[in-house]
Write a protein that holds these residues in place. Structure first.
Motif, PDB file in Angstrom:
ATOM      1  N   ALA A 105       0.693  -1.258  -0.138  1.00 36.05           N
ATOM      2  CA  ALA A 105      -0.054  -0.018  -0.159  1.00 36.05           C
ATOM      3  C   ALA A 105       0.666   1.298   0.066  1.00 36.05           C
ATOM      4  O   ALA A 105       0.350   2.253  -0.647  1.00 36.05           O
ATOM      5  N   ASN A 106       1.966   1.306   0.590  1.00 37.45           N
ATOM      6  CA  ASN A 106       2.811   2.486   0.763  1.00 37.45           C
ATOM      7  C   ASN A 106       3.612   2.923  -0.364  1.00 37.45           C
ATOM      8  O   ASN A 106       3.556   3.966  -0.766  1.00 37.45           O
ATOM      9  N   VAL A 107       4.104   1.626  -1.128  1.00 38.79           N
ATOM     10  CA  VAL A 107       4.677   1.918  -2.398  1.00 38.79           C
ATOM     11  C   VAL A 107       3.648   2.249  -3.665  1.00 38.79           C
ATOM     12  O   VAL A 107       4.063   3.117  -4.251  1.00 38.79           O
ATOM     13  N   ALA A 108       2.366   1.542  -3.261  1.00 39.37           N
ATOM     14  CA  ALA A 108       1.340   1.920  -4.552  1.00 39.37           C
ATOM     15  C   ALA A 108       0.992   3.354  -4.322  1.00 39.37           C
ATOM     16  O   ALA A 108       0.853   3.988  -5.310  1.00 39.37           O
ATOM     17  N   GLN A 109       0.888   4.094  -3.103  1.00 42.16           N
ATOM     18  CA  GLN A 109       0.698   5.340  -2.757  1.00 42.16           C
ATOM     19  C   GLN A 109       1.468   6.090  -3.489  1.00 42.16           C
ATOM     20  O   GLN A 109       1.401   7.097  -4.190  1.00 42.16           O
ATOM     21  N   ASP A 132       0.881  24.188  -8.895  1.00 39.30           N
ATOM     22  CA  ASP A 132       1.494  22.789  -8.360  1.00 39.30           C
ATOM     23  C   ASP A 132       1.045  22.545  -7.023  1.00 39.30           C
ATOM     24  O   ASP A 132       1.013  21.362  -6.888  1.00 39.30           O
ATOM     25  N   MET A 133       1.031  23.566  -6.245  1.00 43.85           N
ATOM     26  CA  MET A 133       0.600  23.115  -4.634  1.00 43.85           C
ATOM     27  C   MET A 133      -0.833  22.546  -4.879  1.00 43.85           C
ATOM     28  O   MET A 133      -1.190  21.434  -4.016  1.00 43.85           O
ATOM     29  N   GLY A 134      -1.734  23.140  -5.609  1.00 42.76           N
ATOM     30  CA  GLY A 134      -3.249  22.589  -5.815  1.00 42.76           C
ATOM     31  C   GLY A 134      -3.018  21.017  -6.334  1.00 42.76           C
ATOM     32  O   GLY A 134      -3.937  20.555  -5.682  1.00 42.76           O
ATOM     33  N   ILE A 135      -2.519  20.917  -7.493  1.00 44.74           N
ATOM     34  CA  ILE A 135      -2.416  19.442  -7.757  1.00 44.74           C
ATOM     35  C   ILE A 135      -1.771  18.710  -6.723  1.00 44.74           C
ATOM     36  O   ILE A 135      -2.403  17.494  -6.656  1.00 44.74           O
ATOM     37  N   PHE A 136      -0.556  19.148  -6.184  1.00 43.65           N
ATOM     38  CA  PHE A 136      -0.160  18.214  -4.818  1.00 43.65           C
ATOM     39  C   PHE A 136      -1.197  17.607  -4.043  1.00 43.65           C
ATOM     40  O   PHE A 136      -1.340  16.603  -3.479  1.00 43.65           O
ATOM     41  N   ILE A 137      -1.960  18.933  -3.437  1.00 44.31           N
ATOM     42  CA  ILE A 137      -3.008  18.738  -2.511  1.00 44.31           C
ATOM     43  C   ILE A 137      -4.034  17.693  -3.074  1.00 44.31           C
ATOM     44  O   ILE A 137      -4.581  16.830  -2.072  1.00 44.31           O
ATOM     45  N   LEU A 138      -4.546  17.882  -4.154  1.00 43.25           N
ATOM     46  CA  LEU A 138      -5.757  17.080  -4.735  1.00 43.25           C
ATOM     47  C   LEU A 138      -5.135  15.678  -5.123  1.00 43.25           C
ATOM     48  O   LEU A 138      -6.049  14.810  -4.827  1.00 43.25           O
ATOM     49  N   VAL A 139      -3.983  15.770  -5.716  1.00 47.07           N
ATOM     50  CA  VAL A 139      -3.624  14.274  -6.150  1.00 47.07           C
ATOM     51  C   VAL A 139      -2.807  13.313  -5.174  1.00 47.07           C
ATOM     52  O   VAL A 139      -3.434  12.350  -4.486  1.00 47.07           O
ATOM     53  N   ALA A 140      -1.786  13.875  -4.581  1.00 44.66           N
ATOM     54  CA  ALA A 140      -0.820  13.337  -3.532  1.00 44.66           C
ATOM     55  C   ALA A 140      -1.392  13.181  -2.040  1.00 44.66           C
ATOM     56  O   ALA A 140      -0.992  12.541  -1.357  1.00 44.66           O
ATOM     57  N   VAL A 141      -2.234  14.548  -1.802  1.00 47.74           N
ATOM     58  CA  VAL A 141      -2.929  14.412  -0.406  1.00 47.74           C
ATOM     59  C   VAL A 141      -4.207  13.758  -0.342  1.00 47.74           C
ATOM     60  O   VAL A 141      -4.374  13.232   0.824  1.00 47.74           O
ATOM     61  N   VAL A 147      -7.828   6.608  -2.362  1.00 48.52           N
ATOM     62  CA  VAL A 147      -7.916   5.328  -3.095  1.00 48.52           C
ATOM     63  C   VAL A 147      -7.360   4.071  -2.571  1.00 48.52           C
ATOM     64  O   VAL A 147      -7.794   3.009  -2.082  1.00 48.52           O
ATOM     65  N   VAL A 148      -6.060   4.261  -2.260  1.00 52.42           N
ATOM     66  CA  VAL A 148      -5.019   3.451  -1.593  1.00 52.42           C
ATOM     67  C   VAL A 148      -5.420   3.089  -0.134  1.00 52.42           C
ATOM     68  O   VAL A 148      -5.281   1.802   0.292  1.00 52.42           O
ATOM     69  N   TRP A 166     -14.248   0.679   8.224  1.00 52.46           N
ATOM     70  CA  TRP A 166     -14.466   2.147   7.794  1.00 52.46           C
ATOM     71  C   TRP A 166     -13.428   2.864   8.819  1.00 52.46           C
ATOM     72  O   TRP A 166     -12.887   3.752   8.515  1.00 52.46           O
ATOM     73  N   LEU A 167     -13.268   2.312   9.914  1.00 58.04           N
ATOM     74  CA  LEU A 167     -12.420   2.805  10.692  1.00 58.04           C
ATOM     75  C   LEU A 167     -10.989   2.695  10.267  1.00 58.04           C
ATOM     76  O   LEU A 167     -10.255   3.776  10.556  1.00 58.04           O
ATOM     77  N   VAL A 168     -10.539   1.650   9.930  1.00 59.41           N
ATOM     78  CA  VAL A 168      -9.169   1.573   9.362  1.00 59.41           C
ATOM     79  C   VAL A 168      -8.823   2.304   8.238  1.00 59.41           C
ATOM     80  O   VAL A 168      -7.946   3.287   8.151  1.00 59.41           O
ATOM     81  N   GLY A 169      -9.741   2.367   7.223  1.00 56.07           N
ATOM     82  CA  GLY A 169      -9.708   3.352   6.110  1.00 56.07           C
ATOM     83  C   GLY A 169      -9.959   4.601   6.157  1.00 56.07           C
ATOM     84  O   GLY A 169      -8.945   5.543   5.929  1.00 56.07           O
ATOM     85  N   GLN A 170     -10.502   5.148   7.325  1.00 56.07           N
ATOM     86  CA  GLN A 170     -10.862   6.507   7.708  1.00 56.07           C
ATOM     87  C   GLN A 170      -9.385   7.174   8.380  1.00 56.07           C
ATOM     88  O   GLN A 170      -8.861   8.105   8.087  1.00 56.07           O
ATOM     89  N   ALA A 171      -9.049   6.187   9.323  1.00 48.08           N
ATOM     90  CA  ALA A 171      -7.783   6.415   9.994  1.00 48.08           C
ATOM     91  C   ALA A 171      -6.295   6.568   9.283  1.00 48.08           C
ATOM     92  O   ALA A 171      -5.697   7.211   9.432  1.00 48.08           O
ATOM     93  N   ARG A 172      -6.382   5.513   8.313  1.00 43.86           N
ATOM     94  CA  ARG A 172      -5.278   5.627   7.228  1.00 43.86           C
ATOM     95  C   ARG A 172      -5.101   6.739   6.279  1.00 43.86           C
ATOM     96  O   ARG A 172      -4.210   7.310   5.946  1.00 43.86           O
ATOM     97  N   LEU A 173      -6.412   7.095   5.915  1.00 41.78           N
ATOM     98  CA  LEU A 173      -6.722   8.260   5.039  1.00 41.78           C
ATOM     99  C   LEU A 173      -6.297   9.398   5.778  1.00 41.78           C
ATOM    100  O   LEU A 173      -5.625  10.461   5.271  1.00 41.78           O
TER     101      LEU A 173
END
Length: 192
Positions: A105-109, A132-141, A147-148, A166-173
């Motif tokens: 998951a870390n590598v995929a992200q 670039d900051m907006g793209i970074f926030i929308l895509v990488a953040v 998704v990952v 849901w708890l794990v997905g939300q915590a990881r996100l």
């Protein structure tokens, strides 16, 4: 005299190759060490009811490494991070396949975010323009971590490592968002 020129240039070229290999090895060791130390620090900030941390520094380390280096070198950084990940995660005393799920998951992200940033941003490692900051926030953040994170949560539940999707997905996100907004720009500044 002319015969000495090819020998000399081969020597210099060979020495350059050796120096370059040493630099790659040192960079791989640096990335592996940063991944490991980042994981240890992140473990001290775990959310009590999950295995998720408030921040997860290794993702920012990988993303920065991928952003500032050629794609053909990424496999080296992944290889360097793998033993660091296994050593850091082994404290959970889980089977090796379960330990590999978060690594994948870390590598995929990091890979998905780095490819996206390289494709969409002008200077992805600098974040010097509003665009670039907006793209970074929308895509990488937000987008890639969402998704990952939920895919990883599904795998964690499927493997029996976690019970509440849901708890794990939300915590990881959440930890990926916090990491992306705080740690990743610092890693970019150091790496770039």
């Amino acid at each position: 005299m002319d015969a000495a020129v090819p020998i000399r240039s081969k020597y210099i070229e060979g020495r350059y190759q050796d120096d370059f290999r040493i630099q790659l090895l040192l960079l791989a060791l640096l990335i592996g060490t940063a991944y490991y130390l980042g994981a240890l620090l992140s473990f001290t900030l775990r959310v009590p009811s999950t295995r998720s941390s408030i921040i997860w520094i290794p993702n920012a380390v990988l993303l920065a490494a991928f952003i500032v280096t050629p794609v053909k070198r990424w496999w080296l950084w992944i290889l360097a991070a793998l033993p660091a990940h296994i050593m850091a995660q082994s404290r959970d005393a889980a089977p090796i396949l379960v330990l590999l799920c978060p690594f994948v998951a870390n590598v995929a992200q990091a890979v998905l975010a780095a490819f996206s940033l390289r494709l969409l941003a002008t200077a992805p490692h600098r974040l010097s323009t509003f665009r670039d900051m907006g793209i970074f926030i929308l895509v990488a953040v937000i987008a890639v971590p969402a998704v990952v994170s939920f895919t990883a949560a599904w795998l964690f539940v499927l493997a029996g490592w976690e019970s509440d999707y849901w708890l794990v997905g939300q915590a990881r996100l959440l930890n990926n968002i916090v990491t992306g907004l705080t740690v990743a720009p610092i890693c970019f500044a150091i790496a770039g």
